[in-house]
Structure formats: structure tokens, C-alpha cells
Design a protein around this motif. Structure first.
Motif, short mmCIF file in Angstrom:
data_model
loop_
_atom_site.label_atom_id
_atom_site.label_comp_id
_atom_site.label_asym_id
_atom_site.label_seq_id
_atom_site.Cartn_x
_atom_site.Cartn_y
_atom_site.Cartn_z
N TYR A 51 0.87 -1.18 0.00
CA TYR A 51 0.00 0.00 0.00
C TYR A 51 0.89 1.22 0.00
CZ TYR A 51 -4.15 2.83 1.08
OH TYR A 51 -5.20 3.72 1.02
N LYS A 52 0.81 2.00 -1.07
CA LYS A 52 1.72 3.13 -1.24
C LYS A 52 0.95 4.42 -1.45
CE LYS A 52 5.51 0.42 -3.23
NZ LYS A 52 6.47 0.29 -4.35
N ALA A 53 1.50 5.49 -0.93
CA ALA A 53 0.94 6.82 -1.13
C ALA A 53 1.36 7.36 -2.49
CB ALA A 53 1.41 7.77 -0.03
N PHE A 54 0.46 8.09 -3.12
CA PHE A 54 0.79 8.88 -4.29
C PHE A 54 1.01 10.32 -3.82
CE2 PHE A 54 -1.76 5.88 -7.15
CZ PHE A 54 -0.63 5.36 -7.76
N ARG A 55 2.18 10.87 -4.14
CA ARG A 55 2.48 12.23 -3.71
C ARG A 55 2.83 13.10 -4.91
NH1 ARG A 55 4.78 9.40 0.99
NH2 ARG A 55 3.44 9.94 2.77
N LEU A 56 2.42 14.35 -4.82
CA LEU A 56 2.69 15.34 -5.85
C LEU A 56 3.25 16.58 -5.16
CD1 LEU A 56 2.38 16.18 -8.87
CD2 LEU A 56 0.14 17.12 -8.26
N ASP A 57 4.44 16.96 -5.53
CA ASP A 57 5.12 18.10 -4.89
C ASP A 57 5.14 17.94 -3.37
OD1 ASP A 57 5.49 19.28 -7.40
OD2 ASP A 57 3.54 20.30 -7.31
N GLY A 58 5.36 16.72 -2.92
CA GLY A 58 5.49 16.46 -1.50
C GLY A 58 4.20 16.29 -0.74
N LYS A 59 3.06 16.43 -1.41
CA LYS A 59 1.77 16.31 -0.74
C LYS A 59 1.02 15.07 -1.24
CE LYS A 59 1.07 21.22 0.21
NZ LYS A 59 0.15 22.39 0.07
N THR A 60 0.38 14.37 -0.32
CA THR A 60 -0.32 13.14 -0.68
C THR A 60 -1.63 13.45 -1.39
OG1 THR A 60 0.63 12.03 1.24
CG2 THR A 60 -1.27 10.99 0.23
N VAL A 61 -1.82 12.83 -2.55
CA VAL A 61 -3.03 13.03 -3.33
C VAL A 61 -3.88 11.76 -3.43
CG1 VAL A 61 -2.10 14.94 -4.69
CG2 VAL A 61 -1.78 12.57 -5.49
N PRO A 96 -10.83 10.15 10.68
CA PRO A 96 -9.41 10.43 10.84
C PRO A 96 -8.93 10.25 12.27
CG PRO A 96 -10.64 12.46 10.63
CD PRO A 96 -11.60 11.35 10.37
N GLY A 97 -7.69 9.75 12.39
CA GLY A 97 -6.97 9.75 13.64
C GLY A 97 -5.85 10.76 13.49
N SER A 98 -4.64 10.25 13.30
CA SER A 98 -3.51 11.15 13.08
C SER A 98 -3.42 11.63 11.63
CB SER A 98 -2.20 10.44 13.46
OG SER A 98 -1.99 9.31 12.62
N TYR A 99 -4.23 11.02 10.74
CA TYR A 99 -4.14 11.34 9.31
C TYR A 99 -5.49 11.81 8.81
CZ TYR A 99 -1.79 11.03 4.80
OH TYR A 99 -1.20 11.33 3.61
N PRO A 100 -5.65 13.12 8.55
CA PRO A 100 -6.96 13.64 8.13
C PRO A 100 -7.41 13.13 6.77
CG PRO A 100 -5.57 15.40 8.99
CD PRO A 100 -4.68 14.21 8.81
N GLY A 101 -6.48 13.04 5.79
CA GLY A 101 -6.87 12.63 4.44
C GLY A 101 -5.91 13.19 3.41
N ILE A 102 -6.38 13.35 2.19
CA ILE A 102 -5.52 13.89 1.15
C ILE A 102 -5.02 15.28 1.53
CG2 ILE A 102 -6.47 12.53 -0.75
CD1 ILE A 102 -8.26 14.88 -1.47
N GLU A 103 -3.82 15.60 1.06
CA GLU A 103 -3.19 16.86 1.44
C GLU A 103 -3.23 17.92 0.36
OE1 GLU A 103 0.08 14.94 4.51
OE2 GLU A 103 0.64 15.21 2.40
N ALA A 104 -3.64 17.54 -0.86
CA ALA A 104 -3.77 18.50 -1.96
C ALA A 104 -4.99 18.12 -2.78
CB ALA A 104 -2.52 18.50 -2.84
N ALA A 105 -5.71 19.12 -3.25
CA ALA A 105 -6.92 18.88 -4.02
C ALA A 105 -7.22 20.09 -4.88
CB ALA A 105 -8.11 18.60 -3.09
N ASP A 106 -8.06 19.86 -5.89
CA ASP A 106 -8.60 20.92 -6.73
C ASP A 106 -7.52 21.70 -7.48
OD1 ASP A 106 -10.96 22.12 -7.74
OD2 ASP A 106 -10.63 23.90 -6.50
N GLY A 107 -6.57 20.94 -8.03
CA GLY A 107 -5.53 21.56 -8.85
C GLY A 107 -5.01 20.54 -9.83
N PRO A 108 -4.11 20.93 -10.72
CA PRO A 108 -3.54 19.97 -11.66
C PRO A 108 -2.90 18.78 -10.95
CG PRO A 108 -3.01 22.21 -12.32
CD PRO A 108 -3.62 22.31 -10.96
N GLY A 109 -3.29 17.58 -11.37
CA GLY A 109 -2.74 16.37 -10.80
C GLY A 109 -3.36 15.93 -9.50
N SER A 110 -4.44 16.57 -9.07
CA SER A 110 -5.09 16.18 -7.82
C SER A 110 -6.59 16.07 -8.02
CB SER A 110 -4.77 17.18 -6.70
OG SER A 110 -5.27 18.47 -7.02
N LEU A 111 -7.27 15.50 -7.03
CA LEU A 111 -8.70 15.26 -7.10
C LEU A 111 -9.46 16.58 -7.04
CD1 LEU A 111 -10.90 12.98 -7.06
CD2 LEU A 111 -10.89 13.22 -4.56
N GLY A 112 -10.35 16.79 -8.03
CA GLY A 112 -11.12 18.02 -8.05
C GLY A 112 -12.62 17.82 -8.06
#
Length: 268
Positions: A46-56, A123-139
Motif C-alpha cells: 500500500y503506497k501513497a501517491f504524492r505530488l510536490d510532497g503532498k499526498t493526493v 481520521p486519527g492522526s491522518y486527516p486525508g488527502i493533502e492536496a486537491a482541486d488543482g492539476p494532478g489532484s482530485l477536483g
């Protein structure tokens, strides 16, 4: 729009069930520039997808028997047990009961009455995705279903969503945009549309799919094709929405690429 200040019933996380996570990581890395990174050394499947250091989002090994490669949408809840009860009371079913994801949070996987699968995230220690609504992220997210009214009734009962109908051009039917309970219209995050002919054969069930942003839809679609994916619709322009295409990754998981239409100039 998708945001990262999550409220109950809003999209908070997304992951891909893939038969080969390394192949999936290579494809989405080439298309969106995502980097795949294991959350820890003990969880290589199970791996995170990250874009510019933020998890998407993330990708995990597809293990559920009979499951097809697909993206899974997780909706935020402050109490996953209560959310599961609401899903069941509204006519949905539980596939995976509330479970711990280490100290990061709790989740459950459920199905709506028409058969569309989704998940819940407390969420516990991890709220969710860290970037959204931009190029390469969920919008945006979309539900294709057999019965839009029945689906809306379910999600309204389970989450309190509100909906706003719009008529698609050319007699294309009704598209309902949905908003979390108690939120203003600018917090709309997705749409519901009935496409019963798509499911008439019984081979495919209703489903949610993600819409990822792109600065240049056509350039992104070229990368989809160059890297073994396919395009089932578009690219085409949707008035007031932008330029979009419906795509499939090499394993068959569906997603949409969208370059949003420019914001209208302010009145002077």
C-alpha cells in the motif's frame, strides 16, 4: 470543488485497487507526475501517491475476490460506527466493518442500494488527502448509477447531502450536483447521473469515479495513451465546465481528466 478542510460527508481520501501496484505507480507517475512511496517498510503493498510532497491518494494491491481494478472514494465521518449504521438504515450494505488503520484513523467499506461501492474515513492522526482541486489532484467525483433519484435519496439519508439539478445539453439527461450537509453551494464536490443503459447487461455495476485536474487536458490524454491507457470519451469541451476526457488506466480503472473552464471575468 474538493477541499482539504474536510466536513462530514465530503471526500477525504481516495485509493486505487490495482493488480500490480508497481505498474500502476509507473503509469500514474508518467501521466500526473505522482511519486509512489510506501507508508512504512512493513506495508509495501500500500503506497501513497504524492505530488510536490503532498499526498493526493494511494494505491493498494487488489485482493477482494471478483473485484475489478477501480478507484475507491472515502467520505469523511467523525464516527465511522455511526456512519455505518446510517448506511445500513438507508438500505446500504457493509463489505468491510469498521477497522483500524494503525493510529491514522478508522475506515469501513460499504455499498449503496444500487451497487456502487465507497468507503468511510474517520481520521486519527491522518486527516486525508493533502492536496486537491488543482492539476494532478482530485477536483470532483461522479456517480454513474441506474436510478439517480434513488441514489440521491440514499446519500441524503446517510450523509444529509443536498442536490442541485442541471439539464445536460442536447437532451443528455439530468446531472445532479451534490453538496455536504449544511455547506454553501461553493462546496459542491461531485455529481450524480443516471445512465441505466450502461448497466443493462448486468456486467457492470453502478460506480463512483474520480476527476483529476490538468493544466492541459489534451497533453495529459496523450500521456495516458503513450503509457498504455485508453480514452473512452473525449477530449471534448463542456460548456461552463472545461475540457475533459474519460480514461482507463492499463488495468481498466476509470478516471476523468479535466482542465477547468476559466473563471468568468468580474463585472466592472
Amino acid at each position: 470543488m474538493i477541499t482539504t478542510d474536510f466536513v462530514p460527508g465530503s471526500p477525504a481520501w481516495i485509493d486505487l485497487g490495482a493488480p500490480d501496484i508497481d505498474a500502476a505507480a509507473a503509469f500514474y507517475g508518467a501521466v500526473f507526475g505522482w511519486q509512489a512511496q510506501a507508508f512504512d517498510e512493513e506495508m509495501s503493498s500500500y503506497k501513497a501517491f504524492r505530488l510536490d510532497g503532498k499526498t493526493v491518494g494511494a494505491v493498494g494491491q487488489l485482493t477482494e475476490e471478483g473485484a475489478r481494478p477501480a478507484w475507491m472514494i472515502y467520505f469523511h465521518t467523525p464516527d465511522v460506527e455511526a456512519a455505518v449504521r446510517a448506511v445500513e438504515q438507508a438500505g446500504g450494505a457493509v463489505r468491510t466493518p469498521p477497522s483500524d488503520a494503525s493510529d491514522e484513523g478508522r475506515f469501513a467499506q460499504v455499498t449503496d442500494p444500487q451497487g456502487a461501492q465507497f468507503a468511510l474515513w474517520q481520521p486519527g492522526s491522518y486527516p486525508g488527502i493533502e492536496a486537491a482541486d488543482g492539476p494532478g489532484s482530485l477536483g470532483w467525483i461522479e456517480l454513474y448509477t441506474t436510478d439517480s433519484k434513488a441514489a440521491q435519496d440514499f446519500y441524503r439519508s446517510a450523509f444529509g447531502w443536498t442536490g442541485q439539478d442541471m439539464q445536460l445539453p442536447g437532451g443528455g439527461g439530468t446531472y445532479t450536483m451534490v453538496t455536504p450537509k449544511g455547506s454553501p453551494p461553493e462546496r459542491m464536490f461531485g455529481g450524480v447521473m443516471a445512465v441505466p443503459d450502461m448497466f443493462a447487461s448486468g456486467k457492470t455495476r453502478p460506480y463512483w469515479h474520480p476527476v483529476f485536474g490538468s493544466a492541459d487536458c489534451d497533453a495529459t490524454i496523450a500521456l495516458v495513451r503513450e503509457n498504455g491507457g485508453s480514452v473512452s470519451m473525449g477530449p471534448e469541451d463542456a460548456e461552463g465546465v472545461g475540457r475533459l476526457a474519460v480514461c482507463n488506466d492499463p488495468a481498466g480503472a476509470e478516471f476523468v481528466v479535466l482542465t477547468p473552464a476559466p473563471e468568468p471575468a468580474p463585472a466592472t
